[in-house]
Design a protein around this motif. Structure first.
Motif, PDB file in Angstrom:
ATOM      1  N   ILE B  25       0.854  -1.186   0.000  1.00 33.95           N
ATOM      2  CA  ILE B  25       0.000   0.000   0.000  1.00 33.95           C
ATOM      3  C   ILE B  25       0.888   1.233   0.000  1.00 33.95           C
ATOM      4  CG2 ILE B  25      -1.820   1.247   1.236  1.00 33.95           C
ATOM      5  CD1 ILE B  25      -2.468  -1.440   2.601  1.00 33.95           C
ATOM      6  N   GLU B  26       0.578   2.164  -0.915  1.00 33.12           N
ATOM      7  CA  GLU B  26       1.312   3.429  -0.971  1.00 33.12           C
ATOM      8  C   GLU B  26       0.705   4.423   0.017  1.00 33.12           C
ATOM      9  OE1 GLU B  26       3.857   4.278  -2.899  1.00 33.12           O
ATOM     10  OE2 GLU B  26       3.772   3.159  -4.794  1.00 33.12           O
ATOM     11  N   GLN B  27       1.537   5.345   0.426  1.00 34.82           N
ATOM     12  CA  GLN B  27       1.055   6.463   1.232  1.00 34.82           C
ATOM     13  C   GLN B  27      -0.133   7.146   0.541  1.00 34.82           C
ATOM     14  OE1 GLN B  27       2.915   7.816   4.094  1.00 34.82           O
ATOM     15  NE2 GLN B  27       1.027   8.972   4.373  1.00 34.82           N
ATOM     16  N   GLU B  29      -3.082   5.923  -0.198  1.00 33.31           N
ATOM     17  CA  GLU B  29      -3.974   5.062  -0.976  1.00 33.31           C
ATOM     18  C   GLU B  29      -5.130   4.555  -0.134  1.00 33.31           C
ATOM     19  OE1 GLU B  29      -2.474   2.369  -4.595  1.00 33.31           O
ATOM     20  OE2 GLU B  29      -1.541   1.893  -2.691  1.00 33.31           O
ATOM     21  N   VAL B  31      -7.085   1.058  -0.235  1.00 32.28           N
ATOM     22  CA  VAL B  31      -6.989  -0.245  -0.876  1.00 32.28           C
ATOM     23  C   VAL B  31      -7.972  -1.215  -0.219  1.00 32.28           C
ATOM     24  CG1 VAL B  31      -5.458  -2.212  -1.311  1.00 32.28           C
ATOM     25  CG2 VAL B  31      -4.574   0.123  -1.484  1.00 32.28           C
ATOM     26  N   ASN B 182      -9.852   9.696   3.533  1.00 30.28           N
ATOM     27  CA  ASN B 182      -8.784   9.462   2.575  1.00 30.28           C
ATOM     28  C   ASN B 182      -8.566  10.682   1.672  1.00 30.28           C
ATOM     29  OD1 ASN B 182      -8.350   8.206  -0.501  1.00 30.28           O
ATOM     30  ND2 ASN B 182      -6.934   7.478   1.082  1.00 30.28           N
ATOM     31  N   ASP B 183      -9.677  11.248   1.153  1.00 27.14           N
ATOM     32  CA  ASP B 183      -9.593  12.399   0.245  1.00 27.14           C
ATOM     33  C   ASP B 183      -9.030  13.630   0.941  1.00 27.14           C
ATOM     34  OD1 ASP B 183     -10.532  11.156  -1.936  1.00 27.14           O
ATOM     35  OD2 ASP B 183     -12.596  11.923  -1.810  1.00 27.14           O
ATOM     36  N   THR B 188      -4.170   6.879   4.842  1.00 32.95           N
ATOM     37  CA  THR B 188      -4.019   5.618   4.128  1.00 32.95           C
ATOM     38  C   THR B 188      -4.911   4.569   4.794  1.00 32.95           C
ATOM     39  OG1 THR B 188      -1.720   6.243   3.820  1.00 32.95           O
ATOM     40  CG2 THR B 188      -2.322   3.988   3.236  1.00 32.95           C
ATOM     41  N   SER B 203     -12.528   2.628  -3.403  1.00 32.62           N
ATOM     42  CA  SER B 203     -11.104   2.276  -3.353  1.00 32.62           C
ATOM     43  C   SER B 203     -10.354   2.727  -4.604  1.00 32.62           C
ATOM     44  CB  SER B 203     -10.939   0.762  -3.220  1.00 32.62           C
ATOM     45  OG  SER B 203     -11.544   0.319  -2.044  1.00 32.62           O
ATOM     46  N   HIS B 204      -9.032   2.905  -4.452  1.00 29.75           N
ATOM     47  CA  HIS B 204      -8.175   3.103  -5.610  1.00 29.75           C
ATOM     48  C   HIS B 204      -7.834   1.756  -6.241  1.00 29.75           C
ATOM     49  CE1 HIS B 204      -6.950   6.742  -3.097  1.00 29.75           C
ATOM     50  NE2 HIS B 204      -7.653   7.216  -4.102  1.00 29.75           N
ATOM     51  N   ARG B 205      -7.344   0.864  -5.392  1.00 27.59           N
ATOM     52  CA  ARG B 205      -6.940  -0.455  -5.891  1.00 27.59           C
ATOM     53  C   ARG B 205      -7.588  -1.518  -5.027  1.00 27.59           C
ATOM     54  NH1 ARG B 205      -2.016  -2.309  -5.327  1.00 27.59           N
ATOM     55  NH2 ARG B 205      -1.441  -0.855  -3.674  1.00 27.59           N
ATOM     56  N   MET B 219      -6.806  -1.987 -10.470  1.00 25.56           N
ATOM     57  CA  MET B 219      -7.519  -0.779 -10.094  1.00 25.56           C
ATOM     58  C   MET B 219      -8.957  -1.148  -9.748  1.00 25.56           C
ATOM     59  SD  MET B 219      -5.096   1.287 -10.418  1.00 25.56           S
ATOM     60  CE  MET B 219      -5.894   2.871 -10.128  1.00 25.56           C
TER      61      MET B 219
END
Lengths: 287, 238
Positions: B25-27, B29, B31, B182-183, B188, B203-205, B219
């Motif tokens: 998981i990226e900063q 994100e 998920v 998140n927005d 994260t 979710s993003h991913r 995605m």
């Protein structure tokens, strides 16, 4: 009437001592859900160490304080080396372990100090009262004051401090307490330390109260305090205190004053059976 | 990379729950891990938190190997979770439950600001402030569990089956809150969910888990359109 009041005062003192011993058991049950029978052996050790240090130093304060430290360490040791490794098994396994520890400590006391009854001749540094022809001895005053102080301190710690919040959280859900950043194993150990230190106070007080210290002095309290935490509501500290005070008064008044022909020690178990039959959650228990 | 899980194995006795999965998981994100009941989703979250031991594998958080850290140390490091079925402390009040979330951190956090923010986010909690958590409804308990996890300003929020047992309307509300966090705050979030549509939508991913192994990933928008995924996990048919 005078005899009645005197007996009542004795009963409250008896109940206070029961409360001091039962507290540790209720705390431990509340946090780990195990029946810590060996707690009564810690109480016995508390009396011995208190007596020994008192004789050595001549100071009752050193005796009791030293005994509290010793018993706190002993309690934590039992938790770390006996209960913790056994927690993954069903509850009767730590219970059997606890009984074994109880017997081992009793025997150890016998081996070290001898089987005979030792005297604990000490004057508790508390005043004596005389109210309307009724004497409240310094020992009784001491029992009242010390119990009140211990209860007050314990109430303060559990309800007003962050440590107390952690203790209550751990007693309700250990994994989630961990996930909140609480080191629950440390909290469990601290709970054992607190309960055991209070047992040391109780042991020393009883030793002085009856002027007797002997290896099996914990046997009857072991079973009686078990009955008391059931009567009070398993894991409920206020319930354990109320049940202890009631039992102390009931034993003294019904058997000492009203002369009901029953063995004194039977009362706790009759109460336990009655509670189990009609109010199995105990006096102040939930569910 | 905020969180990196490598070759994660989890087992309960002889029963394998998760067998060798990798994900990251990226900063910033959001998920999701979706999958049916019993796929091992909760085990994954619990072992990231540290309350379920890893049988094998490695967890790296903020470039540090945390595999051997205890759960309470991971919580201090900034990982917090909203457990399955909320698991608020039943006999603590709402306020005390929130306080468990900042255990040991009270001095480093501006409590007044945090509590005001959380009570604005979940106004019902302000009303229930002094009530034992066990007297709250399921939805209120879920909100309390989220607030309890957020109060310490974590860097990673783990959310376990937050939709379980909630009315559809409440599910949307809770997911809206997570999306907002998140927005707007860049929090994260890792969500594990049975309710695939609701979680994929925000979710993003996402990773799709089946009997302890990752079978799809990509995605979230693409997974929502994938006919195979639609048929099996979204229950809408092709």
């Amino acid at each position: 009437m005078q005899l009645f009041i005197e007996q009542l005062l004795n009963g409250v003192a008896m109940g206070s001592i029961y409360a001091l011993i039962t507290l540790g058991l209720a705390l431990v049950y509340g946090i780990l859900r195990i029946l810590h029978i060996a707690h009564a052996a810690i109480y016995t050790v508390g009396a011995y160490v208190g007596l020994f240090l008192f004789k050595l130093s001549g100071s009752l304060i050193i005796g009791v304080a030293g005994s509290m430290v010793f018993c706190a360490l002993l309690g934590v040791g039992i938790e770390r080396f006996v209960y913790y490794p056994l927690l993954k098994y069903p509850p009767y396994v730590p219970l059997i372990g606890s009984i074994a520890v109880m017997l081992a400590i009793e025997e150890l006391c016998r081996l070290v100090a001898g089987p005979q009854i030792l005297t604990f001749q000490a004057v508790l540094p508390f005043p004596q009262f005389q109210i309307g022809g009724i004497t409240v001895s310094s020992t009784l005053t001491a029992v009242y004051c010390i119990t009140a102080l211990v209860l007050l301190l314990l109430w303060y710690i559990t309800s007003k401090t962050e440590l107390g919040l952690a203790m209550r959280a751990v007693s309700q859900d250990i994994p989630i307490a961990d996930a909140m950043g609480i080191n629950s194993h440390l909290i469990v150990s601290l709970t054992f330390a607190i309960g055991s230190a209070i047992a040391a106070v109780a042991g020393s007080l009883v030793g002085i109260y009856y002027n007797q210290v002997y290896p099996t002095m914990g046997t009857v309290p072991a079973y009686k305090t078990l009955a008391l935490i059931v009567v009070g509501g398993l894991g409920s500290v206020p319930g354990a205190v109320v049940a202890s005070l009631l039992l102390g008064v009931a034993e003294t008044l019904l058997i000492g004053y009203a002369n009901i022909p029953l063995p004194r020690d039977a009362l706790a178990f009759i109460a336990m059976i009655a509670v189990l039959m009609w109010r199995s959650e105990g006096l102040l228990g939930s569910r | 990379m905020l969180l990196e899980v490598k070759n994660m194995h989890i087992a309960y006795g002889d029963i394998r729950a998760v067998s060798g999965i990798d994900f990251s998981i990226e900063q910033g994100e959001l998920v999701s891990i979706i999958g049916a009941n019993g796929a091992g989703k909760t085990s994954i979250l619990n072992s990231i938190m540290g309350i379920v031991p890893l049988k094998n594998g490695k967890i790296v958080f903020e470039n540090e190997d945390i595999t051997s850290l205890a759960a309470h140390q991971r919580a201090r490091a900034g990982i917090r979770m909203v457990p399955e079925r909320a698991r608020v402390f039943p006999r603590l009040t709402v306020y005390e439950n929130l306080m468990t979330g900042v255990y040991g951190l009270r001095k480093t956090i501006n409590l007044d600001v945090q509590i005001a923010w959380l009570y604005d986010l979940f106004p019902i909690l302000r009303e229930r402030n002094d009530q034992p958590a066990e007297t709250l409804s399921g939805g209120e308990q879920q909100q309390l569990a989220i607030a309890r996890a957020l109060i310490s300003n974590p860097s990673l929020l783990l959310v376990d089956e937050v939709s379980m047992g909630l009315m559809p309307k409440l599910v949307d509300q809770v997911f809206d809150v997570l999306k907002q966090l998140n927005d707007q705050r860049g929090l994260t979030i890792l969500i594990v969910e049975q309710n695939a549509i609701a979680s994929l939508e925000i979710s993003h991913r996402a990773y799709v888990l089946e009997t302890g192994a990752i079978v799809h990933q990509g995605m979230a928008s693409a997974l929502l359109e994938d006919p195979k995924i639609k048929e099996v996990y979204l229950g809408t048919g092709a």
